[in-house]
Scaffold this active site. Structure first.
Site, PDB file in Angstrom:
ATOM      1  N   ASP A   1       1.007  -1.306   0.014  1.00 62.93           N
ATOM      2  CA  ASP A   1       0.080   0.078  -0.145  1.00 62.93           C
ATOM      3  C   ASP A   1       1.044   1.094   0.011  1.00 62.93           C
ATOM      4  O   ASP A   1       1.825   1.257   0.759  1.00 62.93           O
ATOM      5  CB  ASP A   1      -0.819   0.082   1.533  1.00 62.93           C
ATOM      6  CG  ASP A   1      -1.910   1.051   1.021  1.00 62.93           C
ATOM      7  OD1 ASP A   1      -1.665   2.117   0.819  1.00 62.93           O
ATOM      8  OD2 ASP A   1      -3.102   0.657   1.725  1.00 62.93           O
TER       9      ASP A   1
ATOM     10  N   GLU B   1     -12.910   2.133   0.115  1.00 69.48           N
ATOM     11  CA  GLU B   1     -12.020   3.144  -0.341  1.00 69.48           C
ATOM     12  C   GLU B   1     -12.072   2.935  -1.775  1.00 69.48           C
ATOM     13  O   GLU B   1     -11.806   3.986  -2.737  1.00 69.48           O
ATOM     14  CB  GLU B   1     -10.687   3.007   0.271  1.00 69.48           C
ATOM     15  CG  GLU B   1     -10.622   2.491   1.851  1.00 69.48           C
ATOM     16  CD  GLU B   1     -10.804   1.095   1.972  1.00 69.48           C
ATOM     17  OE1 GLU B   1      -9.616   0.747   2.762  1.00 69.48           O
ATOM     18  OE2 GLU B   1     -11.418   0.309   1.560  1.00 69.48           O
TER      19      GLU B   1
ATOM     20  N   HIS C   1      -6.642  -5.892   3.288  1.00 69.01           N
ATOM     21  CA  HIS C   1      -5.626  -5.137   3.808  1.00 69.01           C
ATOM     22  C   HIS C   1      -5.002  -6.106   4.984  1.00 69.01           C
ATOM     23  O   HIS C   1      -5.640  -6.599   5.723  1.00 69.01           O
ATOM     24  CB  HIS C   1      -5.908  -3.937   4.759  1.00 69.01           C
ATOM     25  CG  HIS C   1      -6.600  -2.931   4.057  1.00 69.01           C
ATOM     26  ND1 HIS C   1      -5.712  -1.797   3.677  1.00 69.01           N
ATOM     27  CD2 HIS C   1      -7.921  -2.443   3.616  1.00 69.01           C
ATOM     28  CE1 HIS C   1      -6.700  -1.049   3.027  1.00 69.01           C
ATOM     29  NE2 HIS C   1      -7.920  -1.254   2.857  1.00 69.01           N
TER      30      HIS C   1
ATOM     31  N   HIS D   1     -10.792  -6.124  -1.939  1.00 67.66           N
ATOM     32  CA  HIS D   1      -9.342  -6.083  -1.340  1.00 67.66           C
ATOM     33  C   HIS D   1      -9.213  -6.338   0.189  1.00 67.66           C
ATOM     34  O   HIS D   1     -10.362  -5.900   0.978  1.00 67.66           O
ATOM     35  CB  HIS D   1      -8.560  -4.737  -1.811  1.00 67.66           C
ATOM     36  CG  HIS D   1      -9.138  -3.628  -1.295  1.00 67.66           C
ATOM     37  ND1 HIS D   1     -10.356  -2.998  -1.774  1.00 67.66           N
ATOM     38  CD2 HIS D   1      -8.695  -2.503  -0.246  1.00 67.66           C
ATOM     39  CE1 HIS D   1     -10.640  -1.731  -0.978  1.00 67.66           C
ATOM     40  NE2 HIS D   1      -9.682  -1.605  -0.039  1.00 67.66           N
TER      41      HIS D   1
END
Length: 135
Positions: free
Chosen positions: A28, A87, A94, A92
């Site tokens: 990221d 977001e 994290h 996805h």
């Protein structure tokens, strides 16, 4: 087209850690902690729970392998997992190296990591992933 679709297509560069025909893991660029990694589907499905069961299971197994590599490289108590889903409208996960619950607070200010360090982390985590995937 989302930013993740552009990364998958190679239109935007990324610090790629691991890739299969269906999934991609990369650092990221707005991390909470050094080593903060995103694991995405290559298919641009917005909501993780819209994935079919097989893809959802394989995504989590892929994320587990990435987390193991991440944990080998970045000192931490464990790798935290979060799915926010707001977001970027693209599934996805994290993966964040954590030592306390506050380390995975998405309201926290993101840290700055130099490009040199990002390149170094990327190479080390990718190497660990490749080694662990062979065993």
């Amino acid at each position: 087209m989302t930013i993740f679709e552009k990364i998958v297509a190679g239109e935007i560069s990324s610090y790629k850690i691991a890739e299969t025909k269906d999934f991609l893991a990369f650092l990221d660029v707005f991390p909470l902690k050094e080593g903060h990694t995103l694991v995405i589907t290559k298919d641009p499905v917005d909501y993780i729970f819209d994935l079919d069961d097989d893809t959802l299971a394989r995504l989590h197994v892929f994320a587990k392998k990435v987390a193991s590599a991440l944990e080998e490289v970045v000192p931490c108590t464990r790798v935290g997992l979060a799915v926010i889903g707001l977001e970027v409208p693209h599934t996805h996960i994290h993966l964040v190296p954590i030592n306390s619950v506050g380390d995975i607070n998405f309201a926290s200010t993101k840290i700055k990591v130099s490009e040199e360090r990002m390149i170094e982390l990327c190479a080390q985590i990718a190497q660990s992933f490749n080694r662990l995937s062979l065993t």
